[in-house]
Design an enzyme around this catalytic site. Structure first.
Site, PDB file in Angstrom:
ATOM      1  N   GLY A  12      -4.025  -4.693   9.545  1.00 16.95           N
ATOM      2  CA  GLY A  12      -4.767  -4.772   8.294  1.00 16.95           C
ATOM      3  C   GLY A  12      -3.856  -4.804   7.077  1.00 16.95           C
ATOM      4  N   ASP A  13      -4.439  -5.126   5.926  1.00 14.24           N
ATOM      5  CA  ASP A  13      -3.729  -5.130   4.645  1.00 14.24           C
ATOM      6  C   ASP A  13      -2.598  -6.137   4.581  1.00 14.24           C
ATOM      7  OD1 ASP A  13      -5.415  -3.058   3.902  1.00 14.24           O
ATOM      8  OD2 ASP A  13      -4.002  -1.518   4.568  1.00 14.24           O
ATOM      9  N   GLU A  14      -2.751  -7.231   5.280  1.00 14.45           N
ATOM     10  CA  GLU A  14      -1.694  -8.244   5.328  1.00 14.45           C
ATOM     11  C   GLU A  14      -1.704  -9.148   4.099  1.00 14.45           C
ATOM     12  OE1 GLU A  14      -4.125  -7.905   7.568  1.00 14.45           O
ATOM     13  OE2 GLU A  14      -3.291  -7.468   9.543  1.00 14.45           O
ATOM     14  N   GLY A  15      -2.793  -9.087   3.325  1.00 14.80           N
ATOM     15  CA  GLY A  15      -2.921  -9.978   2.166  1.00 14.80           C
ATOM     16  C   GLY A  15      -4.016 -11.022   2.389  1.00 14.80           C
ATOM     17  N   LYS A  16      -4.996 -10.665   3.227  1.00 14.32           N
ATOM     18  CA  LYS A  16      -6.080 -11.611   3.564  1.00 14.32           C
ATOM     19  C   LYS A  16      -6.872 -12.016   2.325  1.00 14.32           C
ATOM     20  CE  LYS A  16      -7.760  -8.537   6.381  1.00 14.32           C
ATOM     21  NZ  LYS A  16      -6.689  -7.536   6.351  1.00 14.32           N
ATOM     22  N   GLY A  40     -10.350  -3.359   2.185  1.00 17.67           N
ATOM     23  CA  GLY A  40      -9.973  -3.366   0.761  1.00 17.67           C
ATOM     24  C   GLY A  40      -9.139  -4.605   0.552  1.00 17.67           C
ATOM     25  N   HIS A  41      -9.712  -5.632  -0.040  1.00 17.42           N
ATOM     26  CA  HIS A  41      -9.030  -6.918  -0.208  1.00 17.42           C
ATOM     27  C   HIS A  41      -8.716  -7.128  -1.683  1.00 17.42           C
ATOM     28  CE1 HIS A  41     -10.959  -8.467   3.809  1.00 17.42           C
ATOM     29  NE2 HIS A  41     -10.201  -7.399   3.957  1.00 17.42           N
ATOM     30  N   GLN A 223      -9.785  -6.000   8.337  1.00 21.78           N
ATOM     31  CA  GLN A 223      -8.852  -5.276   9.220  1.00 21.78           C
ATOM     32  C   GLN A 223      -7.871  -6.275   9.863  1.00 21.78           C
ATOM     33  OE1 GLN A 223     -12.519  -4.293   9.752  1.00 21.78           O
ATOM     34  NE2 GLN A 223     -11.977  -3.229   7.903  1.00 21.78           N
ATOM     35  N   THR A 238     -10.501   0.222  14.721  1.00 24.32           N
ATOM     36  CA  THR A 238     -11.790   0.289  14.053  1.00 24.32           C
ATOM     37  C   THR A 238     -12.858  -0.080  15.085  1.00 24.32           C
ATOM     38  OG1 THR A 238     -13.010  -0.295  12.045  1.00 24.32           O
ATOM     39  CG2 THR A 238     -11.779  -2.087  13.097  1.00 24.32           C
ATOM     40  N   THR A 299      -8.305   0.969  -0.037  1.00 22.82           N
ATOM     41  CA  THR A 299      -9.612   1.635   0.050  1.00 22.82           C
ATOM     42  C   THR A 299      -9.470   3.131  -0.149  1.00 22.82           C
ATOM     43  OG1 THR A 299     -10.510  -0.086   1.458  1.00 22.82           O
ATOM     44  CG2 THR A 299     -11.586   2.044   1.606  1.00 22.82           C
ATOM     45  N   GLY A 301      -6.317   4.801  -0.763  1.00 22.94           N
ATOM     46  CA  GLY A 301      -5.150   5.209  -1.554  1.00 22.94           C
ATOM     47  C   GLY A 301      -4.072   5.905  -0.720  1.00 22.94           C
ATOM     48  N   TYR A 408       4.745 -14.816  -1.887  1.00 21.46           N
ATOM     49  CA  TYR A 408       5.929 -14.108  -2.387  1.00 21.46           C
ATOM     50  C   TYR A 408       5.633 -13.290  -3.634  1.00 21.46           C
ATOM     51  CZ  TYR A 408       5.862 -18.513  -4.918  1.00 21.46           C
ATOM     52  OH  TYR A 408       5.454 -19.607  -5.653  1.00 21.46           O
ATOM     53  N   GLY A 409       4.405 -12.854  -3.783  1.00 21.37           N
ATOM     54  CA  GLY A 409       4.041 -12.000  -4.916  1.00 21.37           C
ATOM     55  C   GLY A 409       2.548 -11.806  -4.900  1.00 21.37           C
TER      56      GLY A 409
HETATM   57  P1  GDP Z   1      -5.923  -7.312   2.701  1.00 20.77           P
HETATM   58  O1  GDP Z   1      -6.685  -6.090   3.088  1.00 20.77           O
HETATM   59  O2  GDP Z   1      -5.347  -8.027   3.878  1.00 20.77           O
HETATM   60  O3  GDP Z   1      -6.669  -8.234   1.790  1.00 20.77           O
HETATM   61  O4  GDP Z   1      -4.653  -6.787   1.866  1.00 20.77           O
HETATM   62  P2  GDP Z   1      -4.661  -5.633   0.729  1.00 20.77           P
HETATM   63  O5  GDP Z   1      -5.249  -6.180  -0.499  1.00 20.77           O
HETATM   64  O6  GDP Z   1      -5.216  -4.371   1.249  1.00 20.77           O
HETATM   65  O7  GDP Z   1      -3.106  -5.376   0.591  1.00 20.77           O
HETATM   66  C1  GDP Z   1      -2.199  -6.392   0.276  1.00 20.77           C
HETATM   67  C2  GDP Z   1      -1.485  -5.984  -1.019  1.00 20.77           C
HETATM   68  O8  GDP Z   1      -0.353  -6.812  -1.198  1.00 20.77           O
HETATM   69  C3  GDP Z   1      -2.320  -6.187  -2.254  1.00 20.77           C
HETATM   70  O9  GDP Z   1      -1.964  -5.231  -3.209  1.00 20.77           O
HETATM   71  C4  GDP Z   1      -1.939  -7.589  -2.737  1.00 20.77           C
HETATM   72  O10 GDP Z   1      -2.103  -7.744  -4.130  1.00 20.77           O
HETATM   73  C5  GDP Z   1      -0.490  -7.610  -2.374  1.00 20.77           C
HETATM   74  N1  GDP Z   1       0.072  -8.901  -1.984  1.00 20.77           N
HETATM   75  C6  GDP Z   1      -0.495  -9.916  -1.278  1.00 20.77           C
HETATM   76  N2  GDP Z   1       0.417 -10.876  -1.020  1.00 20.77           N
HETATM   77  C7  GDP Z   1       1.581 -10.450  -1.577  1.00 20.77           C
HETATM   78  C8  GDP Z   1       2.905 -10.980  -1.612  1.00 20.77           C
HETATM   79  O11 GDP Z   1       3.212 -12.031  -1.079  1.00 20.77           O
HETATM   80  N3  GDP Z   1       3.848 -10.226  -2.268  1.00 20.77           N
HETATM   81  C9  GDP Z   1       3.552  -9.039  -2.874  1.00 20.77           C
HETATM   82  N4  GDP Z   1       4.529  -8.369  -3.489  1.00 20.77           N
HETATM   83  N5  GDP Z   1       2.318  -8.520  -2.844  1.00 20.77           N
HETATM   84  C10 GDP Z   1       1.355  -9.204  -2.192  1.00 20.77           C
HETATM   85  P1  IMO Z   2      -8.455  -4.386   5.434  1.00 20.44           P
HETATM   86  O1  IMO Z   2      -9.609  -5.351   5.641  1.00 20.44           O
HETATM   87  C1  IMO Z   2      -6.015  -1.197   7.080  1.00 20.44           C
HETATM   88  C2  IMO Z   2      -8.004   1.630   9.761  1.00 20.44           C
HETATM   89  C3  IMO Z   2      -8.126   3.072   9.294  1.00 20.44           C
HETATM   90  C4  IMO Z   2      -8.053   3.778  10.634  1.00 20.44           C
HETATM   91  C5  IMO Z   2      -8.819   2.857  11.562  1.00 20.44           C
HETATM   92  C6  IMO Z   2     -10.286   3.234  11.779  1.00 20.44           C
HETATM   93  O2  IMO Z   2      -8.245  -3.991   4.036  1.00 20.44           O
HETATM   94  O3  IMO Z   2      -7.246  -4.922   6.121  1.00 20.44           O
HETATM   95  P2  IMO Z   2     -12.453   3.027  10.257  1.00 20.44           P
HETATM   96  O4  IMO Z   2     -12.763   3.630   8.929  1.00 20.44           O
HETATM   97  O5  IMO Z   2     -12.509   1.543  10.288  1.00 20.44           O
HETATM   98  O6  IMO Z   2     -13.234   3.645  11.380  1.00 20.44           O
HETATM   99  O7  IMO Z   2     -10.925   3.466  10.531  1.00 20.44           O
HETATM  100  O8  IMO Z   2      -8.758   1.566  10.958  1.00 20.44           O
HETATM  101  N1  IMO Z   2      -8.545   0.611   8.828  1.00 20.44           N
HETATM  102  C7  IMO Z   2      -7.792  -0.189   8.082  1.00 20.44           C
HETATM  103  N2  IMO Z   2      -6.458  -0.234   7.909  1.00 20.44           N
HETATM  104  N3  IMO Z   2      -6.807  -2.098   6.455  1.00 20.44           N
HETATM  105  C8  IMO Z   2      -8.136  -2.090   6.651  1.00 20.44           C
HETATM  106  O9  IMO Z   2      -8.949  -3.049   6.186  1.00 20.44           O
HETATM  107  C9  IMO Z   2      -8.697  -1.066   7.456  1.00 20.44           C
HETATM  108  N4  IMO Z   2      -9.953  -0.739   7.818  1.00 20.44           N
HETATM  109  C10 IMO Z   2      -9.844   0.280   8.680  1.00 20.44           C
HETATM  110  O10 IMO Z   2      -7.053   3.425   8.439  1.00 20.44           O
HETATM  111  O11 IMO Z   2      -6.726   3.821  11.085  1.00 20.44           O
HETATM  112 MG    MG Z   3      -6.708  -4.034   2.695  1.00 22.16          MG
END
Ligand code: GDP
Ligand code: IMO
Ligand code: MG
Length: 423
Positions: A12-16, A40-41, A223, A238, A299, A301, A408-409
């Site tokens: 998760g949190d790859e930048g989707k 949290g996107h 995720q 999840t 989501t 913090g 890259y940002g």
């Molecule tokens: P998601 O859940 O996959 O949509 O990713 P999140 O929004 O939770 O987390 C990705 C974080 O990296 C966010 O704060 C984005 O603004 C930031 N982000 C996305 N792509 C890049 C990148 O290429 N470089 C940097 N520095 N930040 C990025």
């Molecule tokens: P996005 O879409 C990162 C993780 C939680 C926990 C596990 C189970 O922003 O990538 P849950 O509340 O789903 O039962 O928690 O999954 N988790 C995430 N980690 N990004 C997310 O979403 C996540 N949604 C759930 O931290 O380890």
């Molecule tokens: Mg996220």
């Protein structure tokens, strides 16, 4: 006409959100199909930071319709709060946001159970506390409440009674926690249901019609594959199907296939919550990546755990979700930090293996690293340095699919498409 999916290739949190927002410019529908407001996107527009939890990341694009499919678990209270926040930035109306009548509802009882279990049980998952797991449990146990049920208070009361019957014992005897009465919960949910009603529709037919009209579809995963209920690092996952399979059950996939499945992958690895993480760094490099990358959960913090890129897991993700290309994000964070390591294989049960598989005990693997030369790109032009190219081709060689996008940002323009996705 093309259908594309954006799927997290790690934990998760790859930048989707950022990539979805970019491709949404050419999409007609952007569709969420699983998860809930545990997601949290983040999208950065000029100086504004918008974090979407339930609402698809197409919403910032005036020409596309955002769709919440029936596989999403839906918290009406959280939705109304997010709706108000998003409306402060862009126009959101029943014209550009459609929600399935058939989404399972997250009730207060699900959030109470999630919190009680995390607080009191011996195995902690480190959930987001949003009631996601308990809501999916009830759906699978055939006592879920669907969004359409909120519209009739009598029906809602009956369904809530059924849903809480066993839970009352857990609340009173096991966890000893307080909870709202059925009457209170029904009143709140009925009122919210009426507010949400204009957005509700049969999203499956909507998607099918769009397909018949040769529209471009964009599926937005939440995720990541390693958090998938079946393919992920169970039990630290999840409760939904985060890999491509979730599209078929959670939204509908007219034509029976998605044309392109893009796996979004950070240039390194992060994880929030509990569970094994073979390449996790506990040293100053890990701290540097965490700080420079501003790695805090969008989501909850919470600080994200950080480590090197793990190719055995990435190869596994490609297989588990039929990925056709990759988007590598956050390359700017590795730029200038010195020589880089990349995990190319594990030592596991006396053997060297270069791809993870379902059920592997990741807490028992020893990561084997290759050191790659540092790169120091400023990313001001689309030309990348020799060493950055090497880093990317090392990934491509291992996973055997192309890297089609690099980011890259955090800002919208800080992305480079190496190929065309929509024609
Ligand atoms: P998601 O859940 O996959 O949509 O990713 P999140 O929004 O939770 O987390 C990705 C974080 O990296 C966010 O704060 C984005 O603004 C930031 N982000 C996305 N792509 C890049 C990148 O290429 N470089 C940097 N520095 N930040 C990025
Ligand atoms: P996005 O879409 C990162 C993780 C939680 C926990 C596990 C189970 O922003 O990538 P849950 O509340 O789903 O039962 O928690 O999954 N988790 C995430 N980690 N990004 C997310 O979403 C996540 N949604 C759930 O931290 O380890
Ligand atoms: Mg996220």
């Amino acid at each position: 006409m093309k259908s594309i999916a954006i799927i997290g290739a790690q934990w998760g949190d790859e930048g989707k959100g950022k990539v979805t927002d970019q491709l949404a410019g050419q999409a007609d529908l952007v569709i969420r199909y699983q998860g809930g407001n545990n997601a949290g996107h983040t999208i950065i527009v000029d100086t504004k930071k918008i974090v979407l939890h339930l609402i698809p990341s197409g919403i910032l694009n005036p020409k596309c319709v955002s769709v919440i499919g029936h596989g999403v678990v839906f918290d009406p209270t959280a939705f109304m709060k997010e709706l108000a926040e998003v409306k402060a930035h862009v126009n959101v109306s029943p014209e550009n946001l459609k929600i399935s009548l058939n989404c399972a509802v997250i009730t207060s009882y699900h959030k109470v159970i999630d919190a009680a279990r995390e607080g009191q049980s011996s195995v902690k998952i480190g959930t987001t506390g949003r009631g996601i797991g308990p809501a999916y449990e009830d759906k699978v146990a055939r006592r879920g409440i669907k969004l359409k049920d909120l519209l009739d208070k009598e029906v809602l009361i009956q369904k809530l009674k059924h849903q809480v019957q066993e839970k009352l014992h857990l609340f009173d005897s096991l966890y000893k926690v307080s909870y709202p009465s059925i009457e209170e919960e029904a009143t709140t949910l009925h009122k919210l249901g009426k507010e949400i009603e204009p957005y509700l529709c049969d999203t499956m037919s909507l998607i099918e019609k769009a397909h018949q009209q040769s529209k471009n579809l964009l599926y937005e995963g939440a995720q990541g594959i390693l958090l998938d209920i079946d393919y992920g690092t169970y039990p630290y996952v999840t409760s939904s199907s985060t890999a491509a399979g979730g599209i078929f059950t959670g939204a509908g996939c007219p034509g029976g296939k998605v044309d392109e499945i893009i796996g979004v992958c950070k240039a390194y690895t992060t994880r929030v919550g509990e569970g094994p993480f073979p390449t996790e760094l506990f040293d100053s490099t890990g701290e540097l990546i965490q700080k420079k990358g501003n790695e805090f959960g969008a989501t909850t913090g919470r600080k994200r755990r950080c480590g090197w890129l793990d190719l055995p897991l990435l190869k596994y993700a490609v297989k588990a979700s039929y990925l056709t290309s990759l988007c590598i994000t956050k390359l700017d964070i590795l730029s200038g930090i010195g020589d880089l390591k990349i995990c190319y294989a594990y030592e596991y049960e006396g053997k060297e293996i270069d791809c993870a598989y379902p059920g592997i005990d990741l807490s028992k693997v020893k990561p084997l690293y290759k050191t790659l030369k540092a790169f120091d790109d400023a990313f001001e032009t689309s030309n990348v340095s020799e060493y950055l190219n090497l880093y990317i081709s090392e990934i491509e060689k291992a996973v055997k699919i192309p890297v089609g996008i690099i980011a890259y940002g955090p800002e919208r323009k800080q992305i480079y498409f190496r190929r065309k996705y929509y024609n």
